[in-house]
Design a protein around this motif. Structure first.
Motif, PDB file in Angstrom:
ATOM      1  N   ARG A  31     -84.905  20.687 -30.829  1.00  0.00           N
ATOM      2  CA  ARG A  31     -84.127  19.777 -31.675  1.00  0.00           C
ATOM      3  C   ARG A  31     -83.371  20.517 -32.773  1.00  0.00           C
ATOM      4  O   ARG A  31     -82.355  20.028 -33.264  1.00  0.00           O
ATOM      5  CB  ARG A  31     -85.035  18.695 -32.263  1.00  0.00           C
ATOM      6  N   TRP A  32     -83.854  21.713 -33.156  1.00  0.00           N
ATOM      7  CA  TRP A  32     -83.154  22.487 -34.171  1.00  0.00           C
ATOM      8  C   TRP A  32     -81.795  22.967 -33.677  1.00  0.00           C
ATOM      9  O   TRP A  32     -80.918  23.309 -34.462  1.00  0.00           O
ATOM     10  CB  TRP A  32     -84.000  23.684 -34.606  1.00  0.00           C
ATOM     11  N   LEU A  42     -86.898  22.686 -45.375  1.00  0.00           N
ATOM     12  CA  LEU A  42     -87.232  22.524 -43.958  1.00  0.00           C
ATOM     13  C   LEU A  42     -87.520  21.053 -43.642  1.00  0.00           C
ATOM     14  O   LEU A  42     -87.218  20.584 -42.543  1.00  0.00           O
ATOM     15  CB  LEU A  42     -88.432  23.400 -43.586  1.00  0.00           C
ATOM     16  N   ASN A  61     -93.391  19.146 -36.076  1.00  0.00           N
ATOM     17  CA  ASN A  61     -92.218  20.020 -36.097  1.00  0.00           C
ATOM     18  C   ASN A  61     -92.223  21.030 -37.233  1.00  0.00           C
ATOM     19  O   ASN A  61     -91.338  21.886 -37.303  1.00  0.00           O
ATOM     20  CB  ASN A  61     -90.944  19.178 -36.167  1.00  0.00           C
ATOM     21  N   THR A  79     -84.948  27.173 -25.426  1.00  0.00           N
ATOM     22  CA  THR A  79     -84.802  27.258 -26.876  1.00  0.00           C
ATOM     23  C   THR A  79     -84.748  28.705 -27.368  1.00  0.00           C
ATOM     24  O   THR A  79     -83.925  29.057 -28.214  1.00  0.00           O
ATOM     25  CB  THR A  79     -85.964  26.529 -27.568  1.00  0.00           C
ATOM     26  N   ALA A  91     -78.231  24.006 -35.366  1.00  0.00           N
ATOM     27  CA  ALA A  91     -77.798  25.389 -35.186  1.00  0.00           C
ATOM     28  C   ALA A  91     -76.357  25.450 -34.687  1.00  0.00           C
ATOM     29  O   ALA A  91     -75.561  26.269 -35.152  1.00  0.00           O
ATOM     30  CB  ALA A  91     -78.730  26.112 -34.217  1.00  0.00           C
ATOM     31  N   ALA A  97     -78.449  28.210 -42.939  1.00  0.00           N
ATOM     32  CA  ALA A  97     -78.919  28.511 -41.585  1.00  0.00           C
ATOM     33  C   ALA A  97     -78.031  29.559 -40.921  1.00  0.00           C
ATOM     34  O   ALA A  97     -78.523  30.494 -40.278  1.00  0.00           O
ATOM     35  CB  ALA A  97     -78.948  27.231 -40.752  1.00  0.00           C
ATOM     36  N   THR A 130     -90.486  27.446 -32.705  1.00  0.00           N
ATOM     37  CA  THR A 130     -89.097  27.022 -32.534  1.00  0.00           C
ATOM     38  C   THR A 130     -89.101  25.665 -31.851  1.00  0.00           C
ATOM     39  O   THR A 130     -90.048  25.316 -31.149  1.00  0.00           O
ATOM     40  CB  THR A 130     -88.293  28.055 -31.715  1.00  0.00           C
ATOM     41  N   ARG A 131     -88.069  24.893 -32.085  1.00  0.00           N
ATOM     42  CA  ARG A 131     -87.967  23.554 -31.525  1.00  0.00           C
ATOM     43  C   ARG A 131     -86.553  23.361 -30.974  1.00  0.00           C
ATOM     44  O   ARG A 131     -85.572  23.723 -31.624  1.00  0.00           O
ATOM     45  CB  ARG A 131     -88.254  22.481 -32.575  1.00  0.00           C
ATOM     46  N   ARG A 174     -84.144  19.680 -43.326  1.00  0.00           N
ATOM     47  CA  ARG A 174     -83.596  20.061 -42.010  1.00  0.00           C
ATOM     48  C   ARG A 174     -84.023  19.074 -40.935  1.00  0.00           C
ATOM     49  O   ARG A 174     -83.208  18.620 -40.117  1.00  0.00           O
ATOM     50  CB  ARG A 174     -84.071  21.461 -41.628  1.00  0.00           C
ATOM     51  N   GLU A 175     -85.313  18.734 -40.915  1.00  0.00           N
ATOM     52  CA  GLU A 175     -85.804  17.799 -39.903  1.00  0.00           C
ATOM     53  C   GLU A 175     -85.119  16.440 -40.015  1.00  0.00           C
ATOM     54  O   GLU A 175     -84.763  15.820 -39.009  1.00  0.00           O
ATOM     55  CB  GLU A 175     -87.321  17.633 -40.035  1.00  0.00           C
ATOM     56  N   VAL A 229     -81.577  16.006 -38.622  1.00  0.00           N
ATOM     57  CA  VAL A 229     -81.489  15.724 -37.191  1.00  0.00           C
ATOM     58  C   VAL A 229     -81.539  14.220 -36.951  1.00  0.00           C
ATOM     59  O   VAL A 229     -80.864  13.690 -36.074  1.00  0.00           O
ATOM     60  CB  VAL A 229     -82.618  16.434 -36.420  1.00  0.00           C
TER      61      VAL A 229
END
Length: 216
Positions: free
Chosen positions: A117-118, A27, A45, A175, A122, A98, A114-115, A30-31, A34
């Motif tokens: 930016r994800w 995770l 986040n 979102t 996605a 994902a 949830t954010r 993942r951040e 971005v």
């Protein structure tokens, strides 16, 4: 060197999990996929991780050569974390996980964090490479306060942050709605009918985009 799990196996998968198999590590990755992110932004986040645990995970990723610290543009004293070339190689695996994980989301997960930016990742995870249209088009997604694009040209796909100069299709939603559509908990038609999604663009562009994302 930070202590971490070692499976003690002469195997590529085991070696990978020795590095990224700890809870929260993917995770964090993942951040950073971005974009470069400050420590405080990572905390915001990743609700629930805690500063000490995040520090430990970042330290391991830096030691393993997946992450590096960089100066923040315009602020010489501040630092941010970014993926190295080796860390960025995790992108296909993270996106595949994902995409695979969307099938396990249900209403019991909807109260979780949830954010917007994800959504940038996605959308990339949802793209079906065998369904990329043979046209030149740009699809713009406005998910809450985030805007990102998919540009299709000559059968190839490129992803970008920010608005498009001239989008052939614009999709706007919050979102929660975006995640529900990706998880097949809500169909695009249902979302449009309820007003949760607003679409601007030609019907053919809508059809091509939803087909490419596996939603048609």
């Amino acid at each position: 060197m930070s202590s971490k799990r070692d499976y003690g196996q002469f195997c590529g998968l085991a070696a990978a999990l020795n590095v990224i198999g700890e809870r929260w590590t993917l995770l964090v990755v993942r951040e950073l996929l971005v974009g470069p992110t400050r420590f405080t932004e990572l905390i915001d986040n990743l609700p629930g991780i805690g500063p000490n645990l995040l520090t430990d995970r970042l330290r391991t990723l830096v030691e393993e050569g997946l992450v590096e610290q960089q100066p923040v543009p315009g602020d010489g004293r501040a630092r941010q974390y970014a993926l190295t070339a080796v860390g960025a190689e995790l992108a296909p695996a993270v996106l595949a996980l994902a995409r695979w994980g969307l099938q396990f989301l249900d209403e019991t997960d909807s109260s979780g964090a949830t954010r917007a930016r994800w959504g940038f990742l996605a959308v990339q995870a949802m793209v079906r490479e065998d369904r990329v249209p043979d046209v030149d088009e740009v699809y713009e997604f406005r998910v809450a306060d985030q805007t990102f694009t998919i540009a299709v040209a000559s059968g190839a796909v490129a992803f970008g942050h920010g608005p498009a100069a001239a989008a052939d299709l614009t999709i706007e939603c919050d979102t929660d709605t975006f995640v529900r559509i990706g998880a097949r908990m809500l169909s695009p038609l249902q979302a449009i009918a309820s007003g949760a999604v607003k679409i601007s663009g030609a019907e053919e562009a809508i059809r091509r985009c939803t087909w490419m994302l596996g939603l048609h």
